[in-house]
Structures are given as C-alpha cells and as structure tokens.
Scaffold this motif. Structure first.
Motif, PDB file in Angstrom:
ATOM      1  N   ALA A 117       1.569   2.812  24.623  1.00 32.41           N
ATOM      2  CA  ALA A 117       1.370   3.676  23.454  1.00 32.41           C
ATOM      3  C   ALA A 117       2.078   3.088  22.237  1.00 32.41           C
ATOM      4  N   GLU A 118       3.310   2.634  22.434  1.00 30.86           N
ATOM      5  CA  GLU A 118       4.061   2.036  21.326  1.00 30.86           C
ATOM      6  C   GLU A 118       3.343   0.793  20.794  1.00 30.86           C
ATOM      7  N   GLN A 119       2.856  -0.054  21.696  1.00 27.39           N
ATOM      8  CA  GLN A 119       2.150  -1.268  21.276  1.00 27.39           C
ATOM      9  C   GLN A 119       0.886  -0.938  20.484  1.00 27.39           C
ATOM     10  N   LEU A 120       0.148   0.060  20.931  1.00 29.38           N
ATOM     11  CA  LEU A 120      -1.068   0.459  20.232  1.00 29.38           C
ATOM     12  C   LEU A 120      -0.747   1.011  18.841  1.00 29.38           C
ATOM     13  N   LEU A 121       0.328   1.766  18.754  1.00 31.04           N
ATOM     14  CA  LEU A 121       0.717   2.330  17.458  1.00 31.04           C
ATOM     15  C   LEU A 121       1.220   1.253  16.503  1.00 31.04           C
ATOM     16  N   GLN A 122       1.875   0.233  17.039  1.00 29.54           N
ATOM     17  CA  GLN A 122       2.285  -0.878  16.179  1.00 29.54           C
ATOM     18  C   GLN A 122       1.066  -1.575  15.590  1.00 29.54           C
ATOM     19  N   ARG A 123       0.015  -1.739  16.383  1.00 27.50           N
ATOM     20  CA  ARG A 123      -1.227  -2.324  15.873  1.00 27.50           C
ATOM     21  C   ARG A 123      -1.842  -1.409  14.813  1.00 27.50           C
ATOM     22  N   ALA A 124      -1.849  -0.122  15.082  1.00 25.58           N
ATOM     23  CA  ALA A 124      -2.418   0.835  14.126  1.00 25.58           C
ATOM     24  C   ALA A 124      -1.695   0.753  12.787  1.00 25.58           C
ATOM     25  N   LEU A 125      -0.377   0.593  12.826  1.00 24.93           N
ATOM     26  CA  LEU A 125       0.393   0.495  11.586  1.00 24.93           C
ATOM     27  C   LEU A 125      -0.009  -0.737  10.774  1.00 24.93           C
ATOM     28  N   VAL A 126      -0.354  -1.815  11.457  1.00 29.44           N
ATOM     29  CA  VAL A 126      -0.807  -3.026  10.765  1.00 29.44           C
ATOM     30  C   VAL A 126      -2.085  -2.738   9.983  1.00 29.44           C
ATOM     31  N   PHE A 127      -2.989  -1.955  10.562  1.00 32.91           N
ATOM     32  CA  PHE A 127      -4.279  -1.693   9.939  1.00 32.91           C
ATOM     33  C   PHE A 127      -4.284  -0.450   9.054  1.00 32.91           C
ATOM     34  N   ALA A 128      -3.173   0.255   8.979  1.00 37.84           N
ATOM     35  CA  ALA A 128      -3.113   1.485   8.175  1.00 37.84           C
ATOM     36  C   ALA A 128      -3.129   1.199   6.683  1.00 37.84           C
ATOM     37  N   GLY A 129      -2.800  -0.008   6.286  1.00 36.74           N
ATOM     38  CA  GLY A 129      -2.798  -0.347   4.868  1.00 36.74           C
ATOM     39  C   GLY A 129      -1.742   0.439   4.122  1.00 36.74           C
ATOM     40  N   GLY A 130      -2.062   0.846   2.917  1.00 37.68           N
ATOM     41  CA  GLY A 130      -1.099   1.559   2.088  1.00 37.68           C
ATOM     42  C   GLY A 130      -1.196   3.066   2.186  1.00 37.68           C
ATOM     43  N   ASP A 131      -1.935   3.581   3.147  1.00 41.90           N
ATOM     44  CA  ASP A 131      -2.100   5.027   3.297  1.00 41.90           C
ATOM     45  C   ASP A 131      -0.819   5.621   3.902  1.00 41.90           C
ATOM     46  N   MET A 132      -0.010   6.241   3.051  1.00 40.15           N
ATOM     47  CA  MET A 132       1.294   6.740   3.485  1.00 40.15           C
ATOM     48  C   MET A 132       1.179   7.901   4.477  1.00 40.15           C
ATOM     49  N   GLU A 133       0.195   8.774   4.297  1.00 39.74           N
ATOM     50  CA  GLU A 133       0.035   9.899   5.227  1.00 39.74           C
ATOM     51  C   GLU A 133      -0.387   9.385   6.600  1.00 39.74           C
ATOM     52  N   LEU A 134      -1.281   8.427   6.627  1.00 41.16           N
ATOM     53  CA  LEU A 134      -1.695   7.813   7.887  1.00 41.16           C
ATOM     54  C   LEU A 134      -0.493   7.153   8.561  1.00 41.16           C
ATOM     55  N   THR A 135       0.279   6.411   7.807  1.00 42.16           N
ATOM     56  CA  THR A 135       1.472   5.742   8.339  1.00 42.16           C
ATOM     57  C   THR A 135       2.466   6.763   8.879  1.00 42.16           C
ATOM     58  N   ARG A 136       2.646   7.853   8.161  1.00 39.58           N
ATOM     59  CA  ARG A 136       3.578   8.897   8.598  1.00 39.58           C
ATOM     60  C   ARG A 136       3.153   9.474   9.938  1.00 39.58           C
ATOM     61  N   ARG A 137       1.872   9.767  10.088  1.00 41.05           N
ATOM     62  CA  ARG A 137       1.395  10.355  11.341  1.00 41.05           C
ATOM     63  C   ARG A 137       1.485   9.365  12.502  1.00 41.05           C
ATOM     64  N   LEU A 138       1.240   8.094  12.217  1.00 45.07           N
ATOM     65  CA  LEU A 138       1.390   7.068  13.256  1.00 45.07           C
ATOM     66  C   LEU A 138       2.850   6.971  13.703  1.00 45.07           C
ATOM     67  N   ARG A 139       3.766   7.034  12.739  1.00 47.08           N
ATOM     68  CA  ARG A 139       5.195   6.958  13.071  1.00 47.08           C
ATOM     69  C   ARG A 139       5.647   8.157  13.893  1.00 47.08           C
ATOM     70  N   LEU A 140       5.126   9.329  13.590  1.00 46.58           N
ATOM     71  CA  LEU A 140       5.506  10.514  14.356  1.00 46.58           C
ATOM     72  C   LEU A 140       5.064  10.398  15.814  1.00 46.58           C
TER      73      LEU A 140
END
Length: 166
Positions: A117-140
């Motif tokens: 799960a952590e590895q998948l979320l790290q990949r998601a963060l790479v592709f999240a771009g500058g979307d801060m809300e998306l990044t916030r939800r991925l981090r949570l």
C-alpha cells in the motif's frame, strides 16, 4: 465517381495552401489518450473513519469506470483479490492515474499488505502533480499504511503535513 481537376492557372504556393486548408478543414483535436487523462482529488473515493465509501467514485475513462464499478462490487463482497485484479486492469489502461493507485493501496491495506500500500501511494504521489488536495488525501491514506506497519511516528508526521496542505 471521382473527377480529377487540373488547376493550371493557380501558382504552386497558392495550390499548396488550398490543399493544406482543404485537408485541415475537417480536423478536430484528438481527445487525450486514456493514460494522459489527469485525475483530481474528486476522482478519489471518500475516506471515512477507516472505510472507503466506494471504489467506483469519480469521473474516469469509460473502461476504467467500468473496472472501478466491478472492483466496488468485489469490495462489497470482501473479495479483495478480485477487486485488485480489476484495479490492475484499470492501471494497465491508465498507468499514470493516481486514483487507480489510491484504490489499489486501500485494497492492499484490506489484504494486510501495508508495505505494498505504501509503495502504491508513493507512486500515486509522483503522478499527483501540483494538486494539493489530491496529495493531501494520498498522504492521509499513506499514514494509515504506516500505522499498519507499526511506524506511528512517521504516520503522525505525515498526518501533520497533510493538515498543512489544506
């Protein structure tokens, strides 16, 4: 029946321009390829008290939306491997869509695989771009994965960082 028209009196540069304009008159821009469509925070399912509301939320490519709906049905039956199979297929269609990685990470957590799960979320963060809300939800969600690994201090810092992203 096709007729060939010979334009002898038209100068070559003008003829070229006429052909170019005539050939482009019916052109429209191509829609983005499925793998180029950008996900936003609205494309992520709602996370509520350790539960995901639905794997099928958000606006997506039709094939991906269909696979998300199938994954949602599998989630409701707690068929985690089946849900992951549908999400893997969605990732083949949109390999850079962070919403797919988010769902896979959540299912991985349900399967007890917090490291994946952590590895998948790290990949998601790479592709999240500058979307801060998306990044916030991925981090949570990543904080949940870290907690499941016994890495509570890192999870606390990540939640704190996500709170600053608001």
């Amino acid at each position: 029946m096709v007729r060939l028209v010979v334009l002898r009196a038209v100068p070559l540069p003008l003829l070229f321009l006429l052909l170019l304009l005539g050939g482009l008159s019916g052109c429209t821009p191509l829609p983005p390829k499925p793998e180029q469509q950008q996900a936003t925070a609205d494309d992520l399912p709602q996370w509520q008290d350790g539960m995901l509301a639905s794997l099928s939320q958000g606006e997506h490519h039709p094939a991906v939306a269909s696979l998300f709906a199938k994954a949602e049905q599998a989630r409701q039956q707690q068929l985690w491997r089946k849900a992951m199979t549908y999400l893997d297929q969605a990732r083949q269609i949109q390999p850079r869509n962070p919403a797919v990685f988010y769902r896979q990470a959540w299912v991985s957590l349900q399967m007890g695989d917090a490291v994946r799960a952590e590895q998948l979320l790290q990949r998601a963060l790479v592709f999240a771009g500058g979307d801060m809300e998306l990044t916030r939800r991925l981090r949570l969600l990543m904080a949940e994965a870290l907690d499941a690994q016994g890495r509570g201090e890192e999870a606390r810092r990540l939640r704190q960082q996500a709170a600053w992203d608001v």
